[in-house]
Design a protein around this motif. Structure first.
Motif, short mmCIF file in Angstrom:
data_model
loop_
_atom_site.label_atom_id
_atom_site.label_comp_id
_atom_site.label_asym_id
_atom_site.label_seq_id
_atom_site.Cartn_x
_atom_site.Cartn_y
_atom_site.Cartn_z
N MET A 1 0.83 -1.18 0.00
CA MET A 1 0.00 0.00 0.00
C MET A 1 0.88 1.25 0.00
O MET A 1 1.93 1.28 0.60
N VAL A 2 0.39 2.26 -0.65
CA VAL A 2 1.09 3.52 -0.76
C VAL A 2 0.81 4.38 0.47
O VAL A 2 -0.23 4.24 1.11
N LYS A 3 1.75 5.25 0.81
CA LYS A 3 1.54 6.20 1.90
C LYS A 3 0.88 7.44 1.32
O LYS A 3 1.33 7.99 0.33
N VAL A 4 -0.21 7.86 1.94
CA VAL A 4 -0.90 9.08 1.51
C VAL A 4 -0.90 10.07 2.67
O VAL A 4 -0.89 9.68 3.83
N ASN A 5 -0.88 11.35 2.34
CA ASN A 5 -0.90 12.39 3.36
C ASN A 5 -2.34 12.66 3.75
O ASN A 5 -3.11 13.20 2.97
N LEU A 6 -2.69 12.28 4.97
CA LEU A 6 -4.03 12.49 5.48
C LEU A 6 -4.07 13.73 6.35
O LEU A 6 -3.07 14.12 6.96
N ASP B 1 -3.98 -0.43 -9.66
CA ASP B 1 -4.29 0.76 -8.87
C ASP B 1 -4.76 0.40 -7.46
O ASP B 1 -5.03 -0.76 -7.17
N GLU B 2 -4.84 1.42 -6.62
CA GLU B 2 -5.33 1.26 -5.26
C GLU B 2 -6.46 2.26 -5.02
O GLU B 2 -6.47 3.35 -5.58
N ASN C 1 -12.68 8.79 6.08
CA ASN C 1 -13.91 9.40 6.57
C ASN C 1 -14.20 10.73 5.87
O ASN C 1 -15.27 11.29 6.05
N GLN C 2 -13.28 11.21 5.00
CA GLN C 2 -13.48 12.47 4.30
C GLN C 2 -13.31 12.38 2.79
O GLN C 2 -13.84 13.24 2.07
N ASN C 3 -12.59 11.39 2.29
CA ASN C 3 -12.26 11.32 0.86
C ASN C 3 -12.27 9.89 0.34
O ASN C 3 -12.13 8.93 1.10
N ILE C 4 -12.40 9.79 -0.98
CA ILE C 4 -12.05 8.56 -1.70
C ILE C 4 -10.76 8.91 -2.42
O ILE C 4 -10.68 9.90 -3.14
N ILE C 5 -9.72 8.10 -2.22
CA ILE C 5 -8.41 8.39 -2.80
C ILE C 5 -8.10 7.30 -3.82
O ILE C 5 -8.13 6.11 -3.49
N HIS C 6 -7.81 7.73 -5.06
CA HIS C 6 -7.43 6.80 -6.13
C HIS C 6 -5.94 6.97 -6.39
O HIS C 6 -5.47 8.06 -6.68
#
Length: 80
Positions: A1-6, A30-31, A36-41
């Motif tokens: 899994m990729v790291k995303v800035n939340l 893709d992932e 609770n605030q976004n859908i991240i593609h």
């Protein structure tokens, strides 16, 4: 899994790997991340490198007759 800035008040609810997005030449690389605030593609290349990250705020998804208008599509062969 990729790291995303939340955001500080954002938390991950669900993660899904091997998601297909695109046209005829798309792969299951893709992932998709639901917070609770976004859908991240997360668009990934064939070798697993991250190409692009798109955030779709949940508050911008249209609700019609009590149902969200963001739906899971299916390919011609029936796969999601």
């Amino acid at each position: 899994m990729v790291k995303v800035n939340l955001m500080p008040n954002e938390s991950i609810i669900l993660k899904s790997k091997n998601v297909m997005h695109g046209g005829l030449m798309a792969n299951y690389t893709d992932e998709l991340i639901l917070t609770n605030q976004n859908i991240i593609h997360v668009k990934k290349g064939v070798f697993g490198n991250t190409k692009n990250v798109k955030k779709y705020p949940l508050n911008q998804i249209k609700i019609f007759n009590g149902k969200s208008q963001a739906i899971l599509g299916k390919q011609r062969n029936g796969s999601p």
